[in-house]
Design an enzyme around this catalytic site. Structure first.
Site, PDB file in Angstrom:
ATOM      1  N   THR A 199      13.257  -5.741 101.908  1.00  0.00           N
ATOM      2  CA  THR A 199      14.742  -6.355 101.956  1.00  0.00           C
ATOM      3  C   THR A 199      15.008  -7.466 100.793  1.00  0.00           C
ATOM      4  O   THR A 199      14.069  -8.289 100.822  1.00  0.00           O
ATOM      5  CB  THR A 199      15.126  -6.704 103.120  1.00  0.00           C
ATOM      6  N   LYS A 253      15.171 -15.232 106.962  1.00  0.00           N
ATOM      7  CA  LYS A 253      15.225 -14.559 105.322  1.00  0.00           C
ATOM      8  C   LYS A 253      16.704 -13.698 105.174  1.00  0.00           C
ATOM      9  O   LYS A 253      17.347 -14.152 104.303  1.00  0.00           O
ATOM     10  CB  LYS A 253      13.954 -13.753 105.056  1.00  0.00           C
ATOM     11  N   LYS A 292      21.294  -1.770 102.734  1.00  0.00           N
ATOM     12  CA  LYS A 292      20.162  -2.727 103.663  1.00  0.00           C
ATOM     13  C   LYS A 292      20.908  -3.937 104.331  1.00  0.00           C
ATOM     14  O   LYS A 292      20.598  -4.499 105.595  1.00  0.00           O
ATOM     15  CB  LYS A 292      18.892  -2.872 103.269  1.00  0.00           C
TER      16      LYS A 292
END
Length: 310
Positions: free
Chosen positions: A106, A250, A182
């Site tokens: 990602t 994150k 995503k």
């Protein structure tokens, strides 16, 4: 277009870089589909485990990819992906001509576009292919893959995509689009987990029967996939990391950075990110992301299963 290999009679060779909870399952799915799979991880124990399950292991990145038609990178983030490709032991100098690099980390879409340009300039293919579904679906070859890249990249990657995924969404011919999809998923997932943990801890604060809360909510309009999936961890008092708190530190950080660049408000993301940061700061960063419920309980004095009453 079909994958070109020097010997049409042999199976495509796939290298899987990163044998964590997702990568290990993906490597298993590839092997089960008949591909010749080589696994590499910075942790030798992970490679040894893959070998014990009948796979081939490599002790270096170069060894892993040297004969690979398909390289599946299942590392954590953009920094690690760049290191795999262009670091001191980067594979860009040793990959097989015409090989495809499938990036499953990602990351910010702008970084995905930059990596793709650099990889393709060297004569390789790059498929931006972040994943969703969790470790169990990875092991079954039932992931959702949000992919974008050239037609040649898709063609070269097809044997691996078919083996690893129940659904492959082909989202465009340029890297970065898959990454953007995503991030929308991660926005929703991170907020939904936070909401689920807030709700179940609030129920605990009211001394409700939490098993019954779960039964009622999963049959009601307030349900979400994340409530249904994560709250059983809370009910069992089991915070073994299937997806860790740090993942959403994150990912929601990336969403917030993207939104700031676009001057787009994301107040729900901001609030959820603060809770993940607080959980990480409280020592839960490597625990399951359902640990947000524990954080809410600590702040409120709510009693959750598996905790010791003060």
């Amino acid at each position: 277009m079909t994958l070109h290999v020097e010997n049409p009679g042999r199976s495509a060779v796939a290298a899987v870089i990163g044998l964590g909870s997702m990568g290990f399952g993906m490597a298993q799915a590839l092997k089960r589909a008949g591909l010749a799979v080589v696994g590499y991880d910075v942790a030798p124990a992970a490679v040894a485990r893959f070998i014990a399950e009948g796979g081939r292991g490599a002790s270096t990145l170069g060894e892993a990819v040297r004969d690979a038609d398909i390289v599946v990178s299942v590392v954590v983030n953009a920094v690690q992906t760049e290191a795999v490709l262009f670091g001191p032991e980067g594979i860009a100098s040793v990959m097989k001509p015409g090989a495809v690099f499938i990036s499953s980390a990602t990351m910010d879409p702008a970084i995905a576009r930059d990596l793709a340009q650099r990889v393709e300039a060297l004569g390789f293919h790059y498929l931006d292919a972040p994943i969703s579904g969790g470790a169990a679906k990875a092991a079954k070859g039932e992931l959702t893959i949000m992919a974008s890249g050239s037609a040649r990249a898709f063609a070269a990657a097809r044997p691996a995509l078919d083996a690893m995924a129940a659904k492959v969404y082909e989202l465009g011919d340029a890297a970065g689009t898959g990454a953007a999809f995503k991030m929308i998923n991660q926005l929703l997932a991170g907020v939904h987990i936070a909401a689920a943990c807030e709700a179940i801890s609030f129920a605990a604060k009211q001394d409700l029967n939490l098993e019954k809360v779960y039964e009622v909510i999963t049959a009601s309009a307030g349900n979400s996939w994340m409530f249904e999936n994560r709250i059983p961890h809370v009910l069992a008092g089991d915070y073994t990391p299937l997806s860790a708190i740090e993942i959403f530190v994150k990912d929601l950080g990336i969403v917030q950075d993207m939104a700031r660049a676009e001057r787009y408000p994301v107040p729900l993301v901001a609030a959820a990110l603060q809770m993940y940061l607080a959980a990480s700061g409280a020592g839960m960063g490597r625990d399951d992301d359902s640990s947000l419920a524990r954080l809410y309980a600590q702040l409120s004095g709510a009693q959750l299963p598996g905790t010791i009453k003060a």
